[in-house]
Design a protein around this motif. Structure first.
Motif, PDB file in Angstrom:
ATOM      1  N   ILE A  48       0.830  -1.206   0.000  1.00 41.79           N
ATOM      2  CA  ILE A  48       0.000   0.000   0.000  1.00 41.79           C
ATOM      3  C   ILE A  48       0.867   1.260   0.000  1.00 41.79           C
ATOM      4  CG2 ILE A  48      -1.666   1.354   1.337  1.00 41.79           C
ATOM      5  CD1 ILE A  48      -2.768  -1.324   2.407  1.00 41.79           C
ATOM      6  N   ILE A  49       1.819   1.328   0.939  1.00 40.04           N
ATOM      7  CA  ILE A  49       2.688   2.502   1.025  1.00 40.04           C
ATOM      8  C   ILE A  49       3.593   2.606  -0.198  1.00 40.04           C
ATOM      9  CG2 ILE A  49       4.546   3.598   2.333  1.00 40.04           C
ATOM     10  CD1 ILE A  49       1.788   3.800   3.615  1.00 40.04           C
ATOM     11  N   TRP A  94       3.780   5.841  -2.407  1.00 36.46           N
ATOM     12  CA  TRP A  94       5.104   6.455  -2.488  1.00 36.46           C
ATOM     13  C   TRP A  94       5.506   6.611  -3.958  1.00 36.46           C
ATOM     14  CZ3 TRP A  94      10.305   3.572  -1.909  1.00 36.46           C
ATOM     15  CH2 TRP A  94      11.354   4.492  -1.801  1.00 36.46           C
ATOM     16  N   GLY A  95       5.189   5.604  -4.751  1.00 36.54           N
ATOM     17  CA  GLY A  95       5.478   5.687  -6.182  1.00 36.54           C
ATOM     18  C   GLY A  95       4.654   6.774  -6.858  1.00 36.54           C
ATOM     19  N   ILE A  96       3.352   6.837  -6.526  1.00 36.63           N
ATOM     20  CA  ILE A  96       2.466   7.844  -7.112  1.00 36.63           C
ATOM     21  C   ILE A  96       2.914   9.248  -6.743  1.00 36.63           C
ATOM     22  CG2 ILE A  96       0.105   8.762  -7.077  1.00 36.63           C
ATOM     23  CD1 ILE A  96       0.443   6.246  -8.760  1.00 36.63           C
ATOM     24  N   PHE A 151       7.916   0.211 -15.032  1.00 35.14           N
ATOM     25  CA  PHE A 151       9.142  -0.291 -14.399  1.00 35.14           C
ATOM     26  C   PHE A 151       9.454   0.486 -13.122  1.00 35.14           C
ATOM     27  CE2 PHE A 151      10.414  -1.528 -18.936  1.00 35.14           C
ATOM     28  CZ  PHE A 151       9.971  -2.824 -18.767  1.00 35.14           C
ATOM     29  N   PHE A 152       9.176   1.778 -13.133  1.00 34.93           N
ATOM     30  CA  PHE A 152       9.404   2.605 -11.958  1.00 34.93           C
ATOM     31  C   PHE A 152       8.576   2.097 -10.783  1.00 34.93           C
ATOM     32  CE2 PHE A 152       8.675   6.108  -9.090  1.00 34.93           C
ATOM     33  CZ  PHE A 152       9.880   6.808  -9.062  1.00 34.93           C
ATOM     34  N   MET A 153       7.299   1.843 -11.022  1.00 34.61           N
ATOM     35  CA  MET A 153       6.415   1.392  -9.952  1.00 34.61           C
ATOM     36  C   MET A 153       6.813   0.004  -9.441  1.00 34.61           C
ATOM     37  SD  MET A 153       4.338   3.765  -9.119  1.00 34.61           S
ATOM     38  CE  MET A 153       3.118   2.869  -8.140  1.00 34.61           C
ATOM     39  N   ILE A 154       7.222  -0.873 -10.349  1.00 30.43           N
ATOM     40  CA  ILE A 154       7.675  -2.204  -9.926  1.00 30.43           C
ATOM     41  C   ILE A 154       8.918  -2.082  -9.047  1.00 30.43           C
ATOM     42  CG2 ILE A 154       8.677  -4.388 -10.711  1.00 30.43           C
ATOM     43  CD1 ILE A 154       6.896  -4.171 -13.197  1.00 30.43           C
ATOM     44  N   ALA A 155       9.854  -1.225  -9.479  1.00 36.62           N
ATOM     45  CA  ALA A 155      11.085  -1.028  -8.714  1.00 36.62           C
ATOM     46  C   ALA A 155      10.793  -0.424  -7.345  1.00 36.62           C
ATOM     47  CB  ALA A 155      12.045  -0.127  -9.497  1.00 36.62           C
ATOM     48  N   ILE A 156       9.935   0.593  -7.309  1.00 29.46           N
ATOM     49  CA  ILE A 156       9.614   1.270  -6.061  1.00 29.46           C
ATOM     50  C   ILE A 156       8.917   0.334  -5.078  1.00 29.46           C
ATOM     51  CG2 ILE A 156       7.974   2.948  -5.078  1.00 29.46           C
ATOM     52  CD1 ILE A 156      10.458   4.309  -5.871  1.00 29.46           C
TER      53      ILE A 156
END
Length: 277
Positions: free
Chosen positions: A162-163, A167-169, A191-196
């Motif tokens: 959830i966080i 945090w990604g958004i 890819f950014f969201m997966i990494a984050i």
């Protein structure tokens, strides 16, 4: 303690205020860039913007924890003795990922230098700029408060997802400064969201194993620093990091060391802190 004054949804309020504070600060960073200010001024403004989550948490603190001291809360996040084994484990994992990505990029790159810095002076400046603009400004709010607060209601793993998502958004405005459009922008965001979200799970596991905020700060610092040191296509770099940290996150979820990610019988929440038996 007057419980009637406490926020009913502290984490949601924190996330909302963090974004409200961040947006104008981020636009101010853009303005300093457009007006031709020196690079160091732009870097300082970016560092200030990165602290939006800490500013938001400080503003809301008295409504979240009435009667408590903000300074004491911060001190509590660093009171547990650091475990060398945890620091070594996190560092070795991230150095290994860095070397794998460096090797992959170097074999496919046609640029003269595989690194983005060319001197020790630049490396030191880059190190401290990253430390101030990321880990030190973000970890108290996102990890020290929001993660632990959600762990009162959810498992650490669910709280991490959830966080990690929000945090990604929170980085959304930055996505549109990359210059990517169309499918490239979609790939970058994915890819950014997966990494984050993957690095968030890694942070939670090791933080709960040591209970010292220095641990996620170190992980966050290495994550930002290493990706910024390699001279390569940004989408490729994000993709390699996303895949690498996703693999690590999945392995940690499967292993679940000392049941730090799930397992209610072995995870107790005491006064907002996670203690593992």
């Amino acid at each position: 303690m007057n419980r009637e004054k406490k926020l009913k949804k502290p984490v949601a309020s924190f996330i909302l205020l963090t974004n409200i504070i961040f947006l104008p600060l981020f636009f101010l960073v853009g303005a300093t860039h457009m007006l031709g200010f020196p690079t160091w001024v732009i870097d300082v403004m970016f560092c200030i913007a990165a602290w939006s989550s800490t500013f938001a948490f400080a503003v809301l603190f008295k409504k979240i924890y009435p009667g408590q001291s903000f300074i004491q809360f911060v001190k509590e996040k660093f009171k547990h003795k650091l475990k060398i084994s945890i620091i070594l484990a996190t560092s070795m994992i991230q150095v290994f990922i860095f070397l794998i990505i460096l090797f992959t990029v170097s074999n496919n790159s046609e640029v003269d230098s595989i690194f983005t810095v060319s001197s020790w002076g630049m490396l030191i400046y880059f190190f401290f700029k990253n430390l101030l603009s990321g880990p030190l400004g973000e970890e108290l709010g996102w990890r020290g408060f929001a993660q632990i607060e959600l762990q009162k209601k959810h498992s650490p793993l669910k709280a991490s997802i959830i966080i990690g998502f929000w945090w990604g958004i929170w980085h959304l405005p930055i996505w549109f400064t990359t210059g990517f459009v169309g499918i490239d922008l979609i790939k970058y965001i994915l890819f950014f969201m997966i990494a984050i979200m993957s690095i968030k799970i890694v942070m939670t596991a090791f933080y709960n194993l040591n209970q010292n905020l220095i641990i996620p700060i170190i992980i966050h610092q290495f994550f930002n620093l290493f990706i910024g040191l390699i001279n390569g296509n940004l989408i490729d770099l994000i993709m390699y990091n996303a895949i690498s940290y996703l693999v690590v996150a999945v392995l940690i979820i499967i292993i679940n060391p000392r049941k730090v990610l799930y397992g209610k019988k072995d995870t107790n929440i005491i006064n907002g802190n996670n203690y593992v038996n």
